[in-house]
Structures are given as C-alpha cells and as structure tokens.
Design a protein around this motif. Structure first.
Motif: not given
Ligand SMILES: Nc1ncnc2c1ncn2[C@@H]1O[C@H](COP(=O)(O)OP(=O)(O)OP(=O)(O)O)[C@@H](O)[C@H]1O
Ligand SMILES: Nc1ncnc2c1ncn2[C@@H]1O[C@H](COP(=O)(O)OP(=O)(O)OP(=O)(O)O)[C@@H](O)[C@H]1O
Ligand SMILES: [Mg+2]
Ligand SMILES: [Mg+2]
Lengths: 349, 346, 550, 337
Positions: C157-162
């Motif tokens: 999820x964090x990767x997606x936001x990044x």
C-alpha cells in the motif's frame, strides 16, 4: 556492475526471485566449474576432437540462442511465440533467395531479418492487435511458413557463391581450447554472441527491459503508469522476430549455405525449450543452448569415433534424453515462474 | 464456416497467381477427397488419426496443459500395436484386435504420462518434455522397426515390421473404416468425460484455476499426470489404428507429422471434442484430394498447408473475418474469441 | 463553478466530474454523477458494492472513457484518453487492486514509467535516492530493494502511495486503500493522508468503513446504483445515517458484546435482528464451558511460508463446539499459513491438528472437507471460486464428488442446479441465473456464494478467513448474521480477520497472533481496540497465555 | 573443366532374371504415349533420386514424343492412390521412385498387366512381365569413390556424412566407401556418421550434415563423402569452405546439382538413374521391355576442376578396381556376411 545493483538486478530479471547464493545458483556455478575442468581435461587428452566438439557446440548453439532470444522477448512481454520454427524457415527462405538473386550475402541477411520482422509483426498483429490466442497465432505462422516456402521453392536456385566464411580474431583464435570454437567463426556467429550480451544487459538493466518485464507481469499496472502496453508489445514482438530472422539467415547463409524444404527441422521448438531452460535470460539461454549443442556435438563425435557400439538411433536420443533429465532435475532445485500475464491478451478498457 | 470459405478463397488467389485453373484445382480436390467410395474411404482414413491427434491436444488443454507430444505418443502407439499385431499368432480376433489396440493405447498413455508425471513432480515444463519425447519416440520406433521387429521375410530391406495377423486387422466396411467409427466414439467419450463426470470436472478445474482446484480438494499433480496419460492414450490409439487398420504394419517414417497435425485440428475445433470430428474431416478431405489436384491441375500439394494456415487464422481471429466480410459489429454478439494461452502461461 | 483560473495559480477545483455517465453494456455504472474536489480536502466516496465508486474514479483517472459528462482537472476541462494524461496533470491513483509488478523491486515499481535514466539504462542510484527521500519526507517506510511480492500488503500500500507521490501528484485517488490494513496501519495511513492535505494535495478516498469516513473525510458523497444519493460532511451526519443512505434501509452492524461505540449503529437495528442475537449471547457467554466438546485441537503446530521462513511457530489452540474464536493480528503474522496448514493446503512441519477427535495432521484438503470442515478462503478470486465456471458449478466446488451431486463418478446436473438455486435464494446471491459465470458477480455476491456453499453442508468446524473483506455493509451484516447462526447451531468457528471490528463483534474469545505465535487471549467484552492494537504490534509483555492447555 | 563423360562406370548389365513374356498389347497407338511418375515422399526437384528419375522420364518423353507427368507423394500412405491416378488416366508406363513404393508397385503391376511399371531401387524377388526393378550396386559405386579417396587423402582420415542407416542403399554406399578407401590405402582411418534422427528428417537436415562435416574436418578428415539427400548436400557445401579438403557427392553428378560444392567436389559416386529410366521407358515404347530386375549403371562422375590432381597412377588403379568389381573379384563389404 556495482555491488549495490546486484539484488535489484536479480529481482528485475523477473525470474530469479531468489537473491544471493541460492542453492539454484550454487548448483549452476558448481556445474560450470566441473564442466570447464572436464573440457580442459579432454583437451589435454585429444585436442583435435575436443576442438571439433566445442566447435560443433557453438555452431548448434548459435541458431538456438537466436530463436530463444526471440521467444524470450515475446514471453517477457507476455506473448507466447511458438512460431519461431516458422520464422526460421521463412526467413531462411527469403535470405537464401535474395542472396542468390542479388549475389550479396549481406542483402540476404537483410532480407532474412526483414522477413523475421514481418513475421514478428504478423504475430503481434494477431496476438496483440486482434487478441487471437497466442498459441494459435504461432501455429498459423508455422503452418503458413512450411506451406509457402515449399510452394514457392525454386528448384534450380543456388547461392552461386560460398557461404559466410570464418574470420579469425587475431591472436584470440590461437588460444587453447576456445580459440577455434569462439574466435574463429563466421560473422553472424559473432553478431549473435554480441547480441546475447547486449540483450542481456538491456533486458535486465535498461528502461526498455524493465518496462518489458512490467507488461509481461502486470500489463494493467504498466498501463496505469502511462506505459502503452499494446504499443510496446507490438514493438517487442516485431523486433524479436528480427532475431529469429537473423537465425533464419544464419541457417541459410552461414551454417548451411543453401535452402531446402523444412530445413529448420524442429530447431524453432528446441529454441523454446532452450529459452525456458535458460530461465528467459539471454546468458541463461546461451548456456542452455551450449549445453544442448554440446550433447548434439558429442553424439556426433561418439558416432564418428565408434565410441559405443550402439545403434545410431540410441546415440541420437542423447541430447533429448539429457535435456529431459536436466529440466526435471532443475525443476527439483527451484521452479521457474512464467511471467504472470503470459498468454493473456491485453485489452484496453 | 466463413473461415473455411475465406481460406479457400485466398488459396484460390494463390493458385490463380501461379497460373493454374482454380475451378479444376478445387473440383479435383473435392473429387479426390469425396468423389467416390474409394476417395471417401481415404478421407475417412486420413481423418482418423487427425481426430485422435486433435483430441489428444484438446483434452490436455482442458487441464491447462499444452501437449505437443502427440507425434511421439502416436508413434509408440503405432509401433507397439503393430508389435502385438504381428507377434501373436493363433489368437482369435475378439482377443487379438482389442489386445493390440489396448497395448497401443497403453504405450501412448505411458509416453504421455512421462510428461505429466514430470510436470507434477518436478514442474518440468510439459512443452519441453513432450517436444523432446517426440524425438526420442521417433528414434525408438525407427530402431524397433529396423532391428528387433524388422520383417525378415523375402527380400525386404525396409525398416518395417511384418504385416499384422488377420486377427489383428481393423475391418473396413465398404467406404467406412471401423477406425473412423472408433474416432467418433472417442470424441463423444471425451466430451462426456469432460462435461459429465467428476473426473472431467476435476480436469477442467485444474485448467481453469489451479489454486481453486487445490482448495476444492483436487490433487492437481494427479490430474496433470492422468490428463497427459489420457491425452497420450488417445494419440496412441490413433497410432494403433493407423498400424492395424491402414498400413497393416508399422514402418519407419510413414507416420511423419500425423501427431503434429493434432494441434491444428484441436485449434480448428476450438478444443471442443465434438468439433474435432468435422475439423479432422475437413483436413482429411483436403489431404486425400491433394494428389488428384496436383495431377489434374498441376498445383503443388503444399497449397493445402497454406489454406489450412489461412483457415486457422480466420478461425482464431474472428475480427478479421468480420472485417473482411464487412459484418457490422452487433453489440450483443457473444465474444467467440478462442483462448488457450492459459495452458502455457502458468 | 466556471473554470476560469489559470493553472499557474492555486486552482479552485483540483478534480471534478460533471454529469458523468458510464455504462457497461446494460449496466449503468455511473448515472449523471457530479463530484468536486478542492485543494487540501479529503473527499470520501461511499456506497455499496457495485454502486459505481471505482467506475467513477476510473473515469476521473482516464482509465474509462465516460459516455457523457465532463472531467475537470485543475479548473480545466479535459479529455483523458489514458491514465497518462491524468498523471501528466498531477493526478495519482492508488488502485483497489494494487497495480504493482510483483517480482520487481520496490524502487523499480515506484519509478516505472518515469525512470531516471543514463544512456537508456535505469539510473539505479538516483532512483533509489529519490525514493528514499520521498519515503522519508512522508514517513512511508519501505525496503527499496525488496521484491514487491515479498512485502506484506500494508507495505505494498505504501509503495502504491509513493508511486503516486513520486509523480508529483496534487490529487491522490485512493480506492479502498484501507480494506487490507490493520487498525494501526489504517490510522497511520489516515495520518499520512492528512499530512498530504496539509501540503495542498486533494484526496479522493473510497472506503466501506464508516468509522474512517467520520474520522478523516472533509466531504462525503454517497453513491447508490450509480447515482449520487447524498452529499454531506462528517459534522452533518452520523454513521447510522450514512449506512442507511448507502443501503437504502436501516442496518445493524452492532456487535452485541462490543459497546465501544466506534461502530455503534445499534440504535438503527431492526428489532428482530437484535432479538436474534440476544438469545445466543447468554449461551455464548458460556462458550468456554468445558462441557462442550473440543472440535479443533491444534498442538505445537509449525509451518513455513512460501519463502521457506517459519511462519507458524509451535502454535497451540483449541476451538470448542458453539464458540467463535477470533484470530486478531497484523497481516503477515502467520494467520494465512495457520489456516492453510489446518485445511491441508500447506504442509505443516511439526505439530498435530485434530478435528472432531480425528487426527487431521497432514490431511489433504479433500480429507479435511470430508471430516466436516467448511472453509471460507481469504482470497476469493484465487482460491474460492473458479471464475469461468458457472455459479452452479461453484456452488459445489469442493463437494461435487459427494452425493447427491455425483453418483458413480457422474455429475448430476439437475441436483447441482437445484442446489445452486437454493444457495442463491437462501444467501441472497444476486445473479441473473445459476448458469452465469462467477466472474460476472460483484465482490459481495461472490463472497455470499462462497459462504452459501460452505454452509450448505453439515459442518462441525468453520474456518472463515477475512470473510467480509472489501464488501459492503449490507453484505457484511448478512454474513455476520449467518456465521452467528452457525455458531448457535453448535458449529465451532475459527475466524481470522484483519478487521479488528469484525473480530471483536463476532468472537466469543479473541487470540492475538504475532510472529507466528499466539501472544495473548483476550475477552472481547472487556478488551479495548487500543489494547488489542498494541498486542498486535508485538508490544505484549511476552506472556503467552496458555489458553490451549486449559 | 573436365569432360561430361563419367570418369568410370560399371558395365550395364541387363537383367538375367528376365521373364520373356510380352504383356498383352492392348494399347491404343492413336493416343500419344503417356508416362507417369510417382515420387517417394519427396519432390521431383530434390536434386537426388526423384529428380534423376524425373529427368529420365523427361528425356524419354522428348525422345519419343511422349507426354510425361508426375505426382509428388505427400505421405507414404498415398502411394497406392497416386499410382491409381495414373492408372485411371490410362498411361502406358508408370515409374515409381524408391524402394518404399515396392509393395504398391507390385500390387499395381499385378492388377494392371497392360501397363508397364518401372520401380527405381526396387529389387524384384519374383519377376512380373510388366514390372522391372531398376536397381544399382551402390556398394560398387561407393567402393570406387572410396578407392579414390584412399589415394587422395593426406591425413589418412576419410569421413562420410550419411543419411540414415534405415535405408539400405545408404548403408551400401557407406560400406563400399569404407572398403574402397581401405583397399587403396590400408592405413586409412574411416570416420562415418549416420544422421541420428528418424527417416522424416534424416535426408532433409543440411544443418546437421554441415555441422557434422565440420566436426569431421576439425578432427583431421580431408576427404568426405556426403550421401543423404539434403543432409549430404549440407556436408558438401560445408567442406567447400575448407581450404584443401575434398568432398565426394552421391547419386548424380553433384557438380550440376550442388554448384556451391564445386570448390571441393572431386567426383560423385553415381547411380545413373536418368539413363536407366530413359532406357527402360524406351524399351517399353518399342516393346522390348523385360520384367524382373535391371541392373543400372553406377560409376564415378567426372573430376571437373580436379582433373589435374587425379594422377595417371590413380586412374590406372581405378581402372583395375573397376575391372575387379565388374568381375566380382572384389569384396565391397556389401551385402554383409
Ligand atoms: N469493466 C466492466 N464491465 C462491465 N461491468 C462493469 C465493469 N466495471 C464495473 N462494472 C459494473 O459497474 C457497476 C459499478 O461497479 P464499480 O466497480 O464502480 O462498483 P464499486 O462501487 O467500486 O463497487 P465495490 O465496492 O465492490 O468496489 C457494477 O454493477 C459492475 O458490475
Ligand atoms: N468484464 C466484466 N464483466 C462484467 N462485470 C465486471 C467485469 N469486470 C468487472 N466487473 C464487475 O465490476 C465489479 C467491480 O470490479 P472490482 O474489480 O472493483 O471488484 P469488486 O466488486 O470490488 O470485488 P472485490 O470486492 O473482490 O474487490 C465487479 O464486482 C464485477 O462484478
Ligand atoms: Mg470498487
Ligand atoms: Mg470492492
């Protein structure tokens, strides 16, 4: 290569999955060391025969690795190409025909590569554009190539000049063991070797290689970051066809020097096996192709020497049986995963 | 159907370009394939191994496996059936013929199972293994025909077995070879197994979603192995019928390519077992009529391959057909696109 | 609003859709929908499964072409022909189904499509540096070299936001970003989103969780059947009102023993449901009554994950007939492996499992089913259904071989079809007919089909993994109700959920899993969310409660 | 270049097993004489025996003012049908090429006593009046070539790249070649390889032929016999690119059929199919056709460019060998035992 890039490279390949010294990798390195030692030993024992076998190995490997690289670019982009056999045959045909009509081998190569590109484009048009099932598309290429080359085969035609001849690479050619096998070769073999290295770097490190992996693994994700999946697949499959086209030209103008019906003799299918065996990386495929070429050359050598008093049919099984065993054994050490989107047509919503 | 017509039309263009008469070529083709009882017999004889080969590919596809090994499976089936066919003497027909067929089928099944078992146990890709096994089977059966089983009678110098005993011959009823009847039965049996039995449910589940199949309690490995065995069995049976019903013996080199055509047939039939029958008949007819076509109009028989490729292309890509025929895209038209790629891409 | 502002200045409207209509064949997914997002604000989109939320944002992001209506980005009317156009205008999207390339590294995933390059090669050093900088700035920590497929969902999820931030997004669209997160992760994500709005970013946020909407949103738009049925703000509404707006009727989400109020919409509950639940409550209180037989008995179980690391570590657990044991834990702490080891999908390296006094250690999935275990798998698309099969075939997916569905190796179509019609009717699966492929159902209906299948046989043990992930309130209510019914009928239930609310609402007993072990057993009647959250994060005093033993 | 006359040929030996009986003369002479040819699973332009036979048919047709037509067999199973097409068409002579058609030809000859049949490479165990098997002593042809190779080799290693041992004529060529080389050069080492694949590919794999020829060159062979259709041709072309190595062709004078091989092609071990077929057709035309077996001529093709390197001594030895073969005094190693 910087040390820091190592792990990144491994994941980028999309197939390694495991980083560091996996058992897989240890086995391959150990195998390579043993192999080199053996070859060296044989060379000391009988130089001429070892050279003959190594030469035969490189020769058989060249066509296979060209086909394998063609298949690999397609598969990494998510497109199965089982039409390599047809691409070989068709481009061998045009390479030979053009070379013989124009009297220029170079023009022949150009024609062969162009034919490969055209057939690659056809595969792309069918499987990417029209979203035909990819296996059918490849089969269409194979059947059509066999039919067309036989139908238009011109009986009296001959090359009218010698095929591509070996070029010695100066002192390199005098090296022991690999001198003749690697550095006294005709031009297309060198070209293929260069392509293996270049393509390996490109696939694993370039922007193009990364995007290619992305469209093969998850085209939807690639599309959401603005990569034109359809376009890139078109380009890749078409360009990959050029490699098979080069293979066809190599077959007609360098390896054999003539064209005959069905002369590819199933090597396009073997190239597929080599590609999978080589884990869809060019260097891996080259290693696999060399391995396969080696068993083929060895089998010829056994016969030439009457090494074993067993029928040719059994000696002839050697490369195939060994490949089955190795593929099965390799599977036990670590399975390879296909690109996730392989075989599935991509549709723009 | 439109695909077939289009394929023939484009083939006609090629024939005309070569300066031959299209009408005489095609009428010779049809007459050669169905013009009289003899022609019909030959068409049905040719269709028989094509149907079996097509089933061998189609059945494996249902479990998501791509069986390129039809050729090898057919060869071992043909060789071993012939072995039993000539080797056993003084056995009544009711025992001998079924036994020979059974042995051929079993040989094919065993050959197919090698790929299936390796796939299930070590993950070895069935495409690689079946391709390799084709070569091995070719060499093995050639050797059998040239050595232990060679016909030593008279002046024979050919790598072939003796003729099978009359008690192992498959009969032909007029223009109808019994082998073709078996092929039709086999096609319906495949359909029945796939659609109506729990085994078929398992096979299709493994093909459609391997993970869900495992969740459903299906042993994916067993299904893969057994599916390849069934596929091999079908191809082997096709080979056995070739030996016992058409050639009367096994001979090195005469069954070349029969197994590979199964791929074309399966694709033409969109892997539907029943549709494999007409697909096999169509290709069988063209092959049976090709010689007459060359004889009467001088068109090289390779045109058949080209036409086949074109038909396949049109079958596979209905979009081209629609475009060529200028059919309006009806919005509610079902998407009849054929996909098999899943068999590879996993 | 008329878009007159020039893009140089701070736009008034970051992203808007005016009168968006989008049809898929006969389905009108969006019907004249208008929404507007302003800088620094969070716009929450609410609605049942299939209400058209994803479709709307997909149109705004250029993934779908609208049949009618106008998309506005930064005060400009735009025609989006692909996501590329939206990305170029500063719109980023975190998709409901992650759009990440699993075998590629985090860095590569983030820079994909906008790679820093040197001579056509990826400039790995620069890419890493930029990603790490970005991660630092927004407090989104990830291992840049890990393959995405090896990461837990929270990290993905964090990767997606990044990925979106890397492209300088001024608008972030997040489609159900919290569906797979733990409470802590969710809270953290909401903090991150808040932080982004502080920097002027506008956010479109889709969720099924009213608590999150109330906590984070500035504006709320509720969709039903493709139409906007309400536009409001958290201050003007309540969870109960929102729920009613979404579903079109009153709903009960009320976990009867959990009164923290966070999900409390109990006041709106119809009397009959409340009554239904009231009766078993007293019974369930006595669930750990030693009189009741132990149905699932796990002792010293160990199992490895896909990478060969130990994921379940000498775990012991008992579940008795008529009780629901909830497993709480941050995803990736061995819950999946635990479930798979029990159901025979995964090889257990040590320990024993016994079900209804029969040894089920090392049993195959088929044997486990036959013993009388129902299993609602965590990943419905991958394990639960065969998408290309009909609803009917899926309704007997793991029971097709049993009577009455099969006899003598033959499938009995008539029995299967009538069974499927039963399931569809009883479990309110919305499908045109039982011959439709399962792929054509919406997420919630798929889940109801699975639940219906698992409940249609006599079972002693139900293993429910994430039974309500990503489905709407109406469907959740329905499924919860059914699970309670089963429990009351004497079935032992092992519930695994990343949804703490769900665990607390349903369970009679809650165990907390951390790093493959059970680190605590708590009473859902007394425990608080915060307490359990701490335990899930590994902050427990390390005392492993020996529930299993006693 | 050398003369077009063969360098050496065995004497044509009319069959001794001839059955004298004439087939019933029911031909209608008003129609043109018609010749039909059915190939083995190969093409009439295979640069090998199908092509040679077809050229014989064309020659005869030209000489006799006859019509000639052919059918290319796609599958071995079609032999009977393809012969049948000519029978239906009412041809006068049918040539079937290759021992594979043996059974089909015999059956057709028995059923159609009014049509003459010529079976190339088909030995007739029992004579039929209207069927002649045109057969060749391949071992002798190979022996002659081997004898020359034994004299020409400097490395004392001679190689052979062959089609499959599943086909007896190939084996006969090979045995003759090896025995011939040893006959003139007892120190010679012979290295020979058969194609390891099945019949389907053994004659159509020039790549294998080339690679194997290269392997033989690499280990010292300086004269190599390429016998096996396209496979052998691949070997010849490969050898052509090696300075100082010689190659020997097969069946016809491959100087004409494989021009790429000219730089190395010393000679070819010929089976004179073309004249054999033409002669037999002529015999059928003028009624002198005799059933049974007809032993065609074999021999060495002209040396062409290499005329100069074949010394008079060598020619004398070859002449002796030829005499010995004709007299049946030399063991060619074939048939074995
Ligand atoms: N690609 C498509 N093809 C056909 N119908 C579609 C497609 N995408 C969405 N739909 C339909 O459009 C409607 C709206 O779907 P959408 O995905 O927007 O719902 P949602 O509100 O996001 O639901 P969820 O909460 O389940 O994510 C549904 O009825 C769905 O079946
Ligand atoms: N090709 C299609 N044809 C018909 N309906 C479709 C199609 N693609 C998607 N849909 C519908 O669109 C809906 C939304 O799709 P989406 O991928 O958002 O799934 P979802 O309903 O949210 O499921 P989940 O809850 O599992 O995420 C699906 O429920 C499905 O019914
Ligand atoms: Mg959605
Ligand atoms: Mg959803």
């Amino acid at each position: 290569m910087t040390a820091g890039a190592g792990p990144d490279l491994a994941t980028a390949s999309g197939v390694a999955g495991v980083r560091g010294w996996s058992p897989q990798r240890m086995w391959s390195v150990a195998g390579a060391v043993v192999l080199v030692a053996c070859v060296w030993g044989f060379y000391a024992w009988d130089g001429a025969q070892t050279t003959a076998v190594l030469g035969g190995t490189v020769r058989a490997a060249t066509l296979l690795v060209l086909g394998a690289m063609c298949g690999m670019i397609g598969e990494r982009s998510g497109i199965v190409n089982i039409g390599i056999e047809g691409q070989f045959l068709m481009s061998a045909f045009t390479a030979f025909t053009v070379a013989s009509m124009s009297g220029s081998l170079f023009l022949g190569v150009v024609a062969g590569v162009s034919t490969g590109l055209a057939m690659g484009w056809m595969l792309a048009a069918m499987s990417v554009g029209l979203r035909t099932d990819q296996i059918i598309a490849g089969t269409v290429l194979n059947i059509a190539a066999l039919g067309l080359t036989s139908f238009f085969y011109d009986r009296g035609r001959s090359l009218g000049q010698p095929k591509y001849q070996s070029i010695e690479l100066g002192p390199l050619a005098d090296l022991p063991v690999v001198g003749t096998a690697l550095f006294n070769r005709p031009p297309l073999t060198y070209l293929a070797l260069v392509l293996v290295v270049v393509l390996h770097v490109l696939l694993l490190r370039s922007v193009w290689g990364m995007r290619t992996t992305a469209i093969g693994e998850h085209p939807g994700a690639a599309a959401t970051v603005g990569i034109d999946v359809i376009r890139l697949r078109y380009w890749n499959v078409t360009l990959a066809g050029g490699l098979a086209g080069l293979g066809g030209a190599y077959l007609a103008l360098e390896s054999v020097g003539t064209f005959t019906r069905a002369m590819s003799g199933g090597r396009g299918f073997l190239a597929l096996a080599v590609m999978i065996f080589g884990r869809r990386t060019p260097l891996g495929a080259y290693a696999a192709a060399l391995f396969f070429g080696f068993t083929t050359a060895l089998q010829g050598q056994f016969q030439l020497n009457d090494t074993f008093d067993i029928p040719a049919q059994f000696v002839g099984m050697l490369p195939f049986v060994v490949t089955i065993i190795v593929v099965a054994a390799a599977g036990l050490f670590g399975r390879m995963r296909d690109p996730a989107a392989l075989g599935q047509p991509y549709e723009v919503r | 159907m439109a695909s077939v017509v289009l394929g023939l039309l484009l083939g006609a263009v090629l024939i005309a370009v070569q300066g031959h008469s299209v009408s005489s070529a095609y009428s010779a083709l049809v007459l050669g394939g169905a013009g009289d009882a003899d022609a019909l017999l030959r068409t049905l004889q040719k269709a028989t191994p094509l149907v079996f080969g097509g089933l061998a590919v189609a059945f494996a596809f249902k479990a998501g496996l791509f069986n390129i090994g039809g050729q090898g499976q057919l060869l071992v089936g043909a060789a071993f059936a012939a072995g039993v066919g000539f080797g056993l003497e003084g056995v009544p027909l009711v025992v001998h013929l079924p036994l020979a067929l059974l042995v051929g089928a079993a040989a094919g099944a065993a050959w197919g199972a090698i790929a299936g078992v390796l796939k299930a146990t070590s993950g070895a890709h069935e495409v690689i293994v079946t391709i390799m096994l084709n070569f091995v089977a070719g060499n093995l059966t050639d050797w059998l025909a040239a050595n232990p089983w060679q016909d030593r009678s008279g002046s024979n110098i050919i790598a072939r077995t003796p003729l099978v005993q009359p008690s192992a011959e498959i009969p032909t009823w007029g223009w109808l070879p019994a082998g073709f009847v078996l092929a039709v039965i086999a096609a319906f049996a495949c359909w029945f197994i796939l659609e109506r039995t729990t085994y078929g449910f398992e096979v299709r589940s493994v093909g459609a979603n391997r993970h869900a199949a495992r969740y459903a309690g299906i042993s994916v490995g067993c299904i893969m192995a057994s599916t390849m065995a069934v596929a091999g069995l079908l191809a082997g049976l096709g080979g056995a019928i070739e030996s016992l019903g058409v050639d009367g013996r096994f001979e090195a080199g005469v069954n070349v390519g029969l197994g590979f055509e199964g791929i074309t047939i399966a694709l033409l039939a969109r892997t539907n077992p029943i549709a494999v029958i007409p697909a096999g008949l169509l290709v069988g007819l063209m092959e049976a009529g090709a010689a007459k076509m060359q004889f009467e109009s001088g068109v090289a028989p390779e045109i058949i391959d080209v036409i086949q490729a074109l038909i396949l292309l049109f079958v596979a890509a209905p979009l081209i057909v629609r475009w060529l025929l200028r059919l309006r895209d009806r919005p509610d038209a079902p998407d009849r696109r054929l996909t098999l790629g899943a068999g590879w891409g996993r | 609003m008329v878009a007159t502002a020039v893009s140089q200045a701070e736009p008034e409207v970051l992203l808007a859709g005016h009168g968006i209509t989008k049809c898929f064949g006969p389905v009108v997914a969006n019907d004249d929908v208008s929404v507007e997002l302003r800088p620094g604000r969070i716009l929450a989109l609410l609605g049942e499964n299939g209400a058209g939320k994803s479709t709307l944002v997909n149109v705004l992001f250029g993934l779908h072409r609208p049949d009618a209506g106008q998309v506005v980005i930064a005060d400009e009317n735009v025609e989006l022909s692909s996501p590329h156009d939206a990305i170029a205008r500063g719109v980023g999207m975190v998709h409901q189904h992650f759009q990440l390339v699993p075998p590629m590294s985090v860095v590569r995933n983030i820079v994909l499509g906008a790679e820093p390059r040197k001579l056509g090669m990826i400039d790995v050093t620069q890419a890493r540096r930029r990603v790490l900088e970005l991660a630092d700035r927004f407090g989104l920590h990830v291992d840049p070299d890990a393959a995405v497929e090896d990461l837990p969902v929270g990290a993905q999820q964090r990767v997606e936001i990044l990925k979106a931030l890397y492209r300088d997004a001024r608008v972030l669209i997040a489609d159900e970003p919290t569906a797979v997160l733990t409470p802590q992760e969710t809270d953290h994500l909401l903090d991150v989103l808040r932080g982004l709005t502080a920097q002027g970013v506008g956010i479109v946020f889709i969720t099924h969780k009213l608590r999150e909407v109330m906590a984070a949103a500035d504006d709320i738009v509720v969709l039903r059947e493709g139409k906007v049925v309400g536009t409001t703000t958290p201050a003007q509404t309540s969870e109960a009102a929102l729920a009613e707006l979404m579903v079109g009727r009153a709903v009960d989400l009320h976990g009867d023993r959990f009164e923290s109020g966070a999900t409390g919409v109990g006041s709106a509950a119809p009397a009959e449901i409340a009554a239904d639940d009231a009766a078993p409550t007293s019974e369930a209180m006595a669930a750990d009554d030693p009189e009741r037989p132990v149905v699932l008995d796990i002792a010293g179980l160990c199992a490895d994950d896909d990478r060969g690391q130990r994921a379940v570590d000498e775990l012991s657990l008992e579940v008795r007939a008529g009780e629901i044991v909830g497993v709480a834990g941050v995803e990736g702490n061995g819950q999946r492996e635990l479930v798979e080891a029990i159901t025979g999908l995964r090889h257990a390296t040590a320990g024993t499992v016994s079900i209804s006094d029969r040894d089920a250690s090392g049993a195959r999935p088929r044997q486990v089913t036959v013993i009388g275990v129902g299993h609602i798998p965590e990943d419905r698309a991958k394990h639960g259904l065969i998408g290309s099969y009909s609803v009917a075939d899926n309704s007997v997916l793991n029971r097709y071989f049993k009577r009455p569905f099969a006899a003598g190796g033959m499938l009995r179509r008539d029995r299967i079809d009538s069974h499927a019609r039963d399931v569809v009717a009883t479990f309110d699966v919305r499908t045109p007919d039982v011959e439709s492929p399962a792929d054509s159902l919406s997420g919630g209906n798929k889940q109801k089909l699975i639940v219906g299948r698992e409940f249609s046989d006599e079972i002693d043990l139900l293993i429910a993994a994430q039974p309500t992930r990503g489905i709407d309130i109406g469907a959740i209510e329905f499924i919860w109700h059914r699970i309670r019914e089963r429990r009351d009928g004497g079935t032992a239930v092992l519930l695994v959920s990343a949804e703490l609310d769900e665990v607390l609402a349903l369970s009679d007993r809650v165990v907390v899993m951390y790093e493959g072990r059970i680190v605590a057993t708590v009473d859902p009647r007394t425990a608080t969310r915060e307490e359990i959250g701490l335990l899930m994060a590994g902050a427990a005093p390390g005392t492993e409660c020996s529930v299993a033993g006693g | 270049t050398g003369s077009d006359e063969p360098a050496a040929t065995t004497a044509a030996a009319p069959a001794t097993t001839a059955a004298a009986e004439e087939p019933a003369d029911d031909m209608d002479d008003a129609e043109p004489f018609k010749i039909g040819l059915v190939t083995d699973t190969g093409k009439v332009d295979d640069k090998s025996f199908n092509q040679s036979a077809w050229e014989g048919a064309e020659q005869a047709a030209a000489a006799l003012g006859a019509e000639a037509n052919y059918i290319e067999t796609e599958e071995a199973k079609d032999y009977e049908n393809n012969i049948g097409l000519f029978i239906e068409d009412g041809v006068d002579v049918i040539i079937t090429v290759g021992f594979g058609l043996g059974d089909a030809t015999i059956a057709a000859a028995q059923a159609n006593p009014g049509i003459y049949f010529i079976g190339v490479d088909q030995f007739q165990a029992e004579a039929l009046p209207n069927l002649t098997g045109l057969i060749f002593p391949e071992d002798q042809s190979g022996f002659l070539a081997g004898a020359l190779a034994g004299m020409l080799t400097e490395s004392n290693i001679v190689g052979a790249v062959l089609g499959t041992d599943l086909v007896p004529p190939v084996v006969a060529f090979k045995e003759g070649w090896e025995h011939g080389a040893r006959y003139t050069n007892p120190d010679v080492q012979t290295i020979s390889t058969y194609h390891p694949g099945g019949l389907d590919v053994a004659f159509g794999d020039p790549d294998w032929g080339a690679a194997t020829a290269r392997q033989a060159l690499d280990q010292g062979a300086d004269i190599i016999f390429g016998a096996g259709g396209a496979t052998g041709n691949g070997a010849l072309i490969e050898i052509a690119s090696q300075e100082g190595a010689y190659c020997v062709g097969v069946d016809t004078d491959q100087w004409n059929t494989v021009p790429e091989a000219r730089p190395c092609l010393v000679t070819s071990a010929m089976k004179l199919i073309t004249p054999g077929v033409a002669d037999l057709i002529a015999a059928a035309h003028d009624g002198s056709f005799a059933g049974g077996n007809f032993l065609g001529e074999v021999g060495l093709a002209p040396f062409h460019d290499f005329d100069g390197i074949v010394t008079d001594d060598m020619r004398a030895t070859l002449a002796d060998v030829l005499a010995g073969l004709n007299a049946g005094e030399i063991d060619t190693g074939w048939p074995p035992g």
